[in-house]
Design a protein around this motif. Structure first.
Motif, PDB file in Angstrom:
ATOM      1  N   LEU A  57     -25.895  18.582 -27.279  1.00 47.60           N
ATOM      2  CA  LEU A  57     -24.944  18.705 -26.186  1.00 47.60           C
ATOM      3  C   LEU A  57     -23.545  18.988 -26.716  1.00 47.60           C
ATOM      4  O   LEU A  57     -22.821  19.838 -26.175  1.00 47.60           O
ATOM      5  CB  LEU A  57     -24.946  17.425 -25.343  1.00 47.60           C
ATOM      6  CG  LEU A  57     -23.997  17.405 -24.155  1.00 47.60           C
ATOM      7  CD1 LEU A  57     -24.313  18.516 -23.164  1.00 47.60           C
ATOM      8  CD2 LEU A  57     -24.060  16.046 -23.475  1.00 47.60           C
ATOM      9  N   GLU A  58     -23.173  18.306 -27.782  1.00 51.03           N
ATOM     10  CA  GLU A  58     -21.856  18.529 -28.382  1.00 51.03           C
ATOM     11  C   GLU A  58     -21.719  19.974 -28.847  1.00 51.03           C
ATOM     12  O   GLU A  58     -20.682  20.614 -28.633  1.00 51.03           O
ATOM     13  CB  GLU A  58     -21.659  17.581 -29.568  1.00 51.03           C
ATOM     14  CG  GLU A  58     -20.306  17.728 -30.251  1.00 51.03           C
ATOM     15  CD  GLU A  58     -20.182  16.786 -31.433  1.00 51.03           C
ATOM     16  OE1 GLU A  58     -19.059  16.315 -31.666  1.00 51.03           O
ATOM     17  OE2 GLU A  58     -21.185  16.532 -32.127  1.00 51.03           O
ATOM     18  N   GLU A  63     -19.350  25.339 -27.962  1.00 50.56           N
ATOM     19  CA  GLU A  63     -19.476  26.781 -27.730  1.00 50.56           C
ATOM     20  C   GLU A  63     -18.841  27.169 -26.402  1.00 50.56           C
ATOM     21  O   GLU A  63     -18.149  28.208 -26.309  1.00 50.56           O
ATOM     22  CB  GLU A  63     -20.955  27.191 -27.747  1.00 50.56           C
ATOM     23  CG  GLU A  63     -21.593  27.129 -29.111  1.00 50.56           C
ATOM     24  CD  GLU A  63     -23.111  27.360 -29.082  1.00 50.56           C
ATOM     25  OE1 GLU A  63     -23.657  27.695 -28.006  1.00 50.56           O
ATOM     26  OE2 GLU A  63     -23.738  27.212 -30.142  1.00 50.56           O
ATOM     27  N   MET A  64     -19.028  26.360 -25.374  1.00 49.36           N
ATOM     28  CA  MET A  64     -18.422  26.644 -24.070  1.00 49.36           C
ATOM     29  C   MET A  64     -16.907  26.579 -24.157  1.00 49.36           C
ATOM     30  O   MET A  64     -16.198  27.423 -23.578  1.00 49.36           O
ATOM     31  CB  MET A  64     -18.938  25.646 -23.032  1.00 49.36           C
ATOM     32  CG  MET A  64     -20.393  25.850 -22.661  1.00 49.36           C
ATOM     33  SD  MET A  64     -21.046  24.540 -21.605  1.00 49.36           S
ATOM     34  CE  MET A  64     -20.235  24.932 -20.066  1.00 49.36           C
ATOM     35  N   LEU A  65     -16.392  25.596 -24.868  1.00 51.19           N
ATOM     36  CA  LEU A  65     -14.940  25.462 -25.010  1.00 51.19           C
ATOM     37  C   LEU A  65     -14.352  26.666 -25.734  1.00 51.19           C
ATOM     38  O   LEU A  65     -13.313  27.197 -25.325  1.00 51.19           O
ATOM     39  CB  LEU A  65     -14.604  24.169 -25.761  1.00 51.19           C
ATOM     40  CG  LEU A  65     -13.123  23.873 -25.952  1.00 51.19           C
ATOM     41  CD1 LEU A  65     -12.407  23.783 -24.600  1.00 51.19           C
ATOM     42  CD2 LEU A  65     -12.939  22.596 -26.744  1.00 51.19           C
ATOM     43  N   VAL A  66     -15.017  27.120 -26.773  1.00 50.45           N
ATOM     44  CA  VAL A  66     -14.550  28.300 -27.508  1.00 50.45           C
ATOM     45  C   VAL A  66     -14.518  29.505 -26.577  1.00 50.45           C
ATOM     46  O   VAL A  66     -13.555  30.284 -26.564  1.00 50.45           O
ATOM     47  CB  VAL A  66     -15.440  28.563 -28.749  1.00 50.45           C
ATOM     48  CG1 VAL A  66     -15.169  29.934 -29.335  1.00 50.45           C
ATOM     49  CG2 VAL A  66     -15.216  27.477 -29.791  1.00 50.45           C
ATOM     50  N   LYS A  70     -11.194  31.565 -25.408  1.00 50.54           N
ATOM     51  CA  LYS A  70     -11.146  33.011 -25.663  1.00 50.54           C
ATOM     52  C   LYS A  70     -10.826  33.745 -24.368  1.00 50.54           C
ATOM     53  O   LYS A  70      -9.979  34.653 -24.339  1.00 50.54           O
ATOM     54  CB  LYS A  70     -12.481  33.481 -26.228  1.00 50.54           C
ATOM     55  CG  LYS A  70     -12.573  34.952 -26.487  1.00 50.54           C
ATOM     56  CD  LYS A  70     -13.952  35.324 -26.986  1.00 50.54           C
ATOM     57  CE  LYS A  70     -14.100  36.832 -26.944  1.00 50.54           C
ATOM     58  NZ  LYS A  70     -15.468  37.255 -27.076  1.00 50.54           N
ATOM     59  N   ASN A  71     -11.492  33.356 -23.270  1.00 52.53           N
ATOM     60  CA  ASN A  71     -11.259  34.021 -21.979  1.00 52.53           C
ATOM     61  C   ASN A  71      -9.830  33.767 -21.478  1.00 52.53           C
ATOM     62  O   ASN A  71      -9.217  34.646 -20.880  1.00 52.53           O
ATOM     63  CB  ASN A  71     -12.275  33.564 -20.946  1.00 52.53           C
ATOM     64  CG  ASN A  71     -13.654  34.109 -21.249  1.00 52.53           C
ATOM     65  OD1 ASN A  71     -13.811  35.130 -21.927  1.00 52.53           O
ATOM     66  ND2 ASN A  71     -14.683  33.462 -20.723  1.00 52.53           N
ATOM     67  N   LYS A  72      -9.314  32.553 -21.726  1.00 55.56           N
ATOM     68  CA  LYS A  72      -7.941  32.255 -21.319  1.00 55.56           C
ATOM     69  C   LYS A  72      -6.956  33.152 -22.057  1.00 55.56           C
ATOM     70  O   LYS A  72      -5.988  33.645 -21.476  1.00 55.56           O
ATOM     71  CB  LYS A  72      -7.627  30.794 -21.584  1.00 55.56           C
ATOM     72  CG  LYS A  72      -8.081  29.862 -20.468  1.00 55.56           C
ATOM     73  CD  LYS A  72      -7.790  28.412 -20.777  1.00 55.56           C
ATOM     74  CE  LYS A  72      -6.318  28.138 -20.917  1.00 55.56           C
ATOM     75  NZ  LYS A  72      -6.013  26.719 -21.201  1.00 55.56           N
TER      76      LYS A  72
END
Length: 76
Positions: A57-58, A63-66, A70-72
Motif C-alpha cells: 500500500l505504501e 506512486e500516486m503521490l509522485v 507531476k500533474n500539479k
C-alpha cells in the motif's frame, strides 16, 4: 483384618488416582505448549501478512503521490 484390607484397598485407589492426576497434568502441559506454539506461529504469520500488505500500500500511495506532484507541476 477387615479394616486393614479396606485401608490397603483405599491406599491403592488413592495411588491410582494420583497417577491419573499426574498423567492428566502432564498431558495438559503438552497440550497447552502445543496451543501456545500454534498461536505464536499464527501471530507471526498475521504480522508478516500485515507488514507485506502495508508495504504494498505504501508503494502504491508513493506512486500516486509522485503522479499527483507531476500533474500539479504540469498545470503551473
Amino acid at each position: 483384618e477387615n479394616i486393614m484390607r479396606e485401608a490397603e484397598s483405599r491406599m491403592a485407589s488413592m495411588i491410582d488416582e494420583h497417577e491419573v492426576t499426574v498423567q492428566a497434568r502432564q498431558q495438559a502441559s503438552v497440550t497447552i505448549e502445543a496451543a501456545n506454539s500454534s498461536a505464536r506461529q499464527i501471530r507471526a504469520g498475521a504480522i508478516e501478512y500485515a507488514r507485506k500488505r502495508l508495504s504494498d500500500l505504501e508503494e502504491q500511495l508513493t506512486e500516486m503521490l509522485v503522479t499527483i506532484q507531476k500533474n500539479k507541476k504540469e498545470l503551473k
